[in-house]
Design an enzyme around this catalytic site. Structure first.
Site, PDB file in Angstrom:
ATOM      1  N   GLU A  61       4.897  -5.092   6.986  1.00 50.07           N
ATOM      2  CA  GLU A  61       4.206  -4.227   7.737  1.00 50.07           C
ATOM      3  C   GLU A  61       4.616  -4.060   9.048  1.00 50.07           C
ATOM      4  O   GLU A  61       4.534  -3.009   9.886  1.00 50.07           O
ATOM      5  CB  GLU A  61       2.633  -4.564   7.648  1.00 50.07           C
ATOM      6  CG  GLU A  61       1.948  -4.508   6.096  1.00 50.07           C
ATOM      7  CD  GLU A  61       2.230  -5.360   5.323  1.00 50.07           C
ATOM      8  OE1 GLU A  61       3.070  -6.349   5.409  1.00 50.07           O
ATOM      9  OE2 GLU A  61       1.290  -5.634   4.391  1.00 50.07           O
ATOM     10  N   GLY A 118       0.705  -5.093   0.586  1.00 51.59           N
ATOM     11  CA  GLY A 118      -0.517  -5.557  -0.165  1.00 51.59           C
ATOM     12  C   GLY A 118      -0.257  -6.135  -1.293  1.00 51.59           C
ATOM     13  O   GLY A 118      -1.233  -6.600  -1.825  1.00 51.59           O
ATOM     14  N   ALA A 140       0.686  -1.153  -0.058  1.00 51.61           N
ATOM     15  CA  ALA A 140      -0.068   0.022  -0.040  1.00 51.61           C
ATOM     16  C   ALA A 140       0.866   1.136  -0.071  1.00 51.61           C
ATOM     17  O   ALA A 140       2.154   0.960   0.327  1.00 51.61           O
ATOM     18  CB  ALA A 140      -0.826   0.031   1.376  1.00 51.61           C
ATOM     19  N   GLU A 175      -0.692  -9.825  -0.609  1.00 50.37           N
ATOM     20  CA  GLU A 175      -1.917 -10.014  -0.303  1.00 50.37           C
ATOM     21  C   GLU A 175      -2.690 -10.083  -1.586  1.00 50.37           C
ATOM     22  O   GLU A 175      -3.615 -11.232  -1.523  1.00 50.37           O
ATOM     23  CB  GLU A 175      -2.696  -8.863   0.657  1.00 50.37           C
ATOM     24  CG  GLU A 175      -1.880  -9.125   2.160  1.00 50.37           C
ATOM     25  CD  GLU A 175      -2.315  -8.109   2.803  1.00 50.37           C
ATOM     26  OE1 GLU A 175      -2.226  -6.949   2.615  1.00 50.37           O
ATOM     27  OE2 GLU A 175      -2.740  -8.391   4.248  1.00 50.37           O
TER      28      GLU A 175
HETATM   29  C1  LIG Z   1      -2.143  -2.376   5.794  1.00 48.83           C
HETATM   30  C2  LIG Z   1      -0.908  -2.015   5.185  1.00 48.83           C
HETATM   31  C3  LIG Z   1      -0.458  -2.530   3.746  1.00 48.83           C
HETATM   32  C4  LIG Z   1      -1.480  -3.366   3.129  1.00 48.83           C
HETATM   33  C5  LIG Z   1       0.686  -2.389   3.353  1.00 48.83           C
HETATM   34  O1  LIG Z   1       1.098  -2.732   2.122  1.00 48.83           O
HETATM   35  S1  LIG Z   1       1.833  -1.445   4.053  1.00 48.83           S
HETATM   36  C6  LIG Z   1       3.318  -1.178   2.905  1.00 48.83           C
HETATM   37  C7  LIG Z   1       3.826  -2.619   2.969  1.00 48.83           C
HETATM   38  N1  LIG Z   1       5.175  -2.209   1.908  1.00 48.83           N
HETATM   39  C8  LIG Z   1       6.389  -1.856   2.555  1.00 48.83           C
HETATM   40  O2  LIG Z   1       6.581  -1.378   3.785  1.00 48.83           O
HETATM   41  C9  LIG Z   1       7.403  -1.539   1.720  1.00 48.83           C
HETATM   42  C10 LIG Z   1       8.108  -0.584   1.994  1.00 48.83           C
HETATM   43  N2  LIG Z   1       9.380  -0.312   1.031  1.00 48.83           N
HETATM   44  C11 LIG Z   1      10.334  -1.212   1.235  1.00 48.83           C
HETATM   45  O3  LIG Z   1      10.830  -1.780   1.615  1.00 48.83           O
HETATM   46  C12 LIG Z   1      11.464  -0.552  -0.011  1.00 48.83           C
HETATM   47  O4  LIG Z   1      11.062   0.779  -0.451  1.00 48.83           O
HETATM   48  C13 LIG Z   1      11.672  -1.453  -1.116  1.00 48.83           C
HETATM   49  C14 LIG Z   1      12.246  -2.838  -0.637  1.00 48.83           C
HETATM   50  C15 LIG Z   1      10.196  -1.672  -1.966  1.00 48.83           C
HETATM   51  C16 LIG Z   1      12.661  -0.881  -2.206  1.00 48.83           C
HETATM   52  O5  LIG Z   1      13.583  -0.537  -1.572  1.00 48.83           O
HETATM   53  P1  LIG Z   1      14.870   0.448  -2.511  1.00 48.83           P
HETATM   54  O6  LIG Z   1      14.973  -0.066  -3.829  1.00 48.83           O
HETATM   55  O7  LIG Z   1      15.823   0.514  -1.704  1.00 48.83           O
HETATM   56  O8  LIG Z   1      13.874   1.843  -2.511  1.00 48.83           O
HETATM   57  P2  LIG Z   1      13.623   2.964  -1.468  1.00 48.83           P
HETATM   58  O9  LIG Z   1      13.310   2.191  -0.161  1.00 48.83           O
HETATM   59  O10 LIG Z   1      14.583   3.794  -1.348  1.00 48.83           O
HETATM   60  O11 LIG Z   1      12.254   3.523  -1.876  1.00 48.83           O
HETATM   61  C17 LIG Z   1      12.171   4.348  -3.329  1.00 48.83           C
HETATM   62  C18 LIG Z   1      11.138   5.269  -3.102  1.00 48.83           C
HETATM   63  O12 LIG Z   1      10.074   4.798  -2.909  1.00 48.83           O
HETATM   64  C19 LIG Z   1       9.084   5.076  -1.593  1.00 48.83           C
HETATM   65  N3  LIG Z   1       8.387   3.868  -1.100  1.00 48.83           N
HETATM   66  C20 LIG Z   1       8.743   2.638  -0.842  1.00 48.83           C
HETATM   67  N4  LIG Z   1       7.717   1.983  -0.552  1.00 48.83           N
HETATM   68  C21 LIG Z   1       6.725   2.778  -0.365  1.00 48.83           C
HETATM   69  C22 LIG Z   1       5.316   2.528   0.222  1.00 48.83           C
HETATM   70  N5  LIG Z   1       4.981   1.409   0.401  1.00 48.83           N
HETATM   71  N6  LIG Z   1       4.698   3.711   0.172  1.00 48.83           N
HETATM   72  C23 LIG Z   1       4.959   4.764  -0.210  1.00 48.83           C
HETATM   73  N7  LIG Z   1       6.220   5.161  -0.616  1.00 48.83           N
HETATM   74  C24 LIG Z   1       6.952   4.020  -0.696  1.00 48.83           C
HETATM   75  C25 LIG Z   1      10.295   5.440  -0.880  1.00 48.83           C
HETATM   76  O13 LIG Z   1      10.018   6.328   0.227  1.00 48.83           O
HETATM   77  C26 LIG Z   1      11.273   6.053  -1.745  1.00 48.83           C
HETATM   78  O14 LIG Z   1      10.790   7.239  -2.177  1.00 48.83           O
HETATM   79  P3  LIG Z   1      11.632   8.734  -2.350  1.00 48.83           P
HETATM   80  O15 LIG Z   1      12.470   8.682  -1.088  1.00 48.83           O
HETATM   81  O16 LIG Z   1      12.470   8.372  -3.647  1.00 48.83           O
HETATM   82  O17 LIG Z   1      10.628   9.916  -2.569  1.00 48.83           O
END
Ligand SMILES: C/C=C(\C)C(=O)SCCNC(=O)CCNC(=O)[C@H](O)C(C)(C)COP(=O)(O)OP(=O)(O)OC[C@H]1O[C@@H](n2cnc3c(N)ncnc32)[C@H](O)[C@@H]1OP(=O)(O)O
Length: 477
Positions: A106, A83, A42, A86
């Site tokens: 999460e 998500g 998400a 999921e």
């Molecule tokens: C209820 C809850 C539900 C259903 C959920 O799904 S909660 C979200 C679960 N997912 C996560 O927590 C994933 C989080 N992200 C990561 O672990 C990492 O970003 C990654 C492994 C997916 C990729 O890593 P990497 O290649 O090193 O890149 P960055 O971590 O630097 O991320 C790049 C930019 O994307 C933004 N980002 C990443 N994930 C999310 C997200 N889920 N929501 C919003 N934004 C996200 C991150 O902040 C970076 O943004 P910028 O810094 O470039 O602006």
């Protein structure tokens, strides 16, 4: 920004599945991420906004997929997280590229997989594996996921082509046994034992955190309750977590960790246009708790250190303390005895500042006394080569006042470690009015090498933060 399940993505999936079911020409459906990856979850920025609750919500998308009368196959490449996973669990089949990764991160932002993930995954992988993935946020590679029954096929060619071929083989197969909500949990009989073991681990590893415990409870519910009841309870638990202070703080920290290294100064200098210098050797002044801890951080990162302490007894004691800290790391399997010896080999103790004439950086960590620090910095300015950066671990004193004791205020900065320095991840790099961008760049890059989570802070902001910290401490007490 990576691929996340924004409202418009959910809407597209929901409508797409409905349209495909209504279209007589369509016999199977493949869900695949465009570009580099399957959705990584998400949109965390969307939480607490109207978009996150706007229909169709993720669970509604999942139900539409699972109830599809035509087989739905998720074709995973890159990462399927949160998500995204999921959604894949709602599909009737899952195939993935060999280098794909899946996971439920999460818990790392203080939540649980709240779109039925805690109730579906145990039905596929079994309880032990599900508890491990969900409560610890562990990501697994495609091979492991295949071994645990989460994936139906591993692909090493073009994932879309392989998905189409796979689809032709499953067209017409009965779907009920592929709908996870209709299945039982595999190792249900062991639920209490597995729960207790995992709970003990969680309490040790994630002390004080609520989300990992809720994750385990929710997985346990997948056995103790009907699917629908467990889902209802999952919703209640995630709502409680979502509105709690721990998840708010962890979500803030998720973005702060990513934005801090992208520092930018008011003058326009930034990580993108300023080159750091390489720090090959360093001096640490003061062999108390902070100085010893900082020395450990540096030698662990392979930076030779000269530790200066004028009290010889204290220096001796610090050398023993440092050796003891490294012994602890060996005991915890975080380093080998050989690595410990390598660390100690690059640490030298001395009682005089003049041994620092050749180091690239000095970190002063004596007690908080402005006059004492100014005296030390004035001496360092004379002793050290002109390019040496002079840094202070001060948490309260004004960097500008310390810098003005030298003739190189552009090379003076704060490098504030938090106790115990060899454990705490945060390092606050404070720049004064005369600190040069090159010094900020070097100090930030150095912190990155130490494995720290960084913050570049302007002197005045540091003072505001300090006042806030004091206020928070007072409330905590
Ligand atoms: C209820 C809850 C539900 C259903 C959920 O799904 S909660 C979200 C679960 N997912 C996560 O927590 C994933 C989080 N992200 C990561 O672990 C990492 O970003 C990654 C492994 C997916 C990729 O890593 P990497 O290649 O090193 O890149 P960055 O971590 O630097 O991320 C790049 C930019 O994307 C933004 N980002 C990443 N994930 C999310 C997200 N889920 N929501 C919003 N934004 C996200 C991150 O902040 C970076 O943004 P910028 O810094 O470039 O602006």
């Amino acid at each position: 920004m990576l691929k996340v399940l924004h409202h418009h993505v959910r809407e597209g999936l929901f409508e797409g599945i409905k349209r495909a079911n209504a279209d007589e020409q369509v016999r199977a459906i493949v869900i695949i991420g465009e570009g580099k990856t399957f959705p990584c979850g998400a949109d965390i920025r969307e939480f607490h906004t109207h978009a996150s609750v706007k229909e169709p919500v993720l669970t509604a998308v999942g139900h539409t997929i699972e109830n599809s009368g035509k087989p739905v196959i998720s074709a995973i490449h890159g990462t399927a997280l949160g998500g995204g996973l999921e959604i894949a669990l709602c599909c009737h089949y899952r195939i993935a590229s060999e280098n794909a990764r899946i996971g439920f991160p999460e818990v790392l932002i203080g939540l649980l997989p709240g779109a039925e993930g805690t109730v579906r995954l145990p039905r596929l992988s079994g309880l032990a594996f599900a508890m491990d993935m969900i409560a610890f946020g562990k990501q697994v590679n495609a091979k492991d996921a295949f071994r645990h029954g989460i994936l139906d096929k591993l692909c090493n060619g073009n994932i879309l082509e392989e998905a189409k071929q796979f689809a032709t083989k499953v067209i017409g197969q009965p779907l009920d046994s592929r709908r996870l909500s209709r299945l039982d949990v595999k190792d249900a009989a062991n639920v209490d034992l597995l729960f207790e073991v995992a709970l003990a681990q969680v309490k040790r590893k994630s002390r004080g955190q609520i989300a990992p415990i809720y994750c385990l409870k929710s997985v346990r519910n997948s056995v103790r309750m009907s699917f629908d009841k467990a889902v209802e309870e999952e919703q209640r638990l995630i709502m409680e977590l979502m509105t709690g202070y721990q998840s708010t703080a962890l979500q803030y920290s998720f973005f702060a960790d990513r934005s801090a290294p992208k520092w930018r100064l008011p003058c326009g200098a930034s990580v993108h246009n300023t080159k750091p210098s390489r720090i090959e050797t360093a001096g640490v002044i003061g062999a108390g708790t902070m100085g010893s801890g900082i020395a450990v951080c540096l030698i662990r990162a392979g930076v030779p250190v000269i530790l200066v302490e004028k009290n010889k007894k204290m220096l001796e004691k610090a050398m023993k303390t440092i050796s003891g800290i490294l012994d602890g790391s060996v005991k915890l399997n975080r380093m080998t005895s050989e690595q410990k010896e390598q660390c100690l080999a690059i640490l030298k103790g001395t009682s005089t500042l003049d041994k620092l004439s050749n180091v690239d950086m000095v970190i002063e960590a004596v007690y908080e006394n402005l006059e004492l620090k100014r005296e030390i910095f004035a001496q360092l300015d004379k002793v050290c080569k002109p390019s040496t950066l002079l840094c202070s671990n001060t948490s309260t004193l004004d960097i500008d006042k310390i810098a003005s004791a030298t003739n190189r205020p552009d090379k003076v900065a704060g490098t504030h470690f938090f106790a115990p320095a060899f454990i705490m991840k945060l390092m606050e790099n404070v720049y004064g009015t005369k600190t040069s961008p090159a010094t900020v760049a070097t100090v930030m890059e150095f912190g990155r090498r130490l494995g720290k989570e960084l913050e570049a802070t302007k002197e005045e902001i540091k003072n505001i933060r300090l006042h806030l910290t004091v206020t928070f401490c007072t409330i905590d007490l």
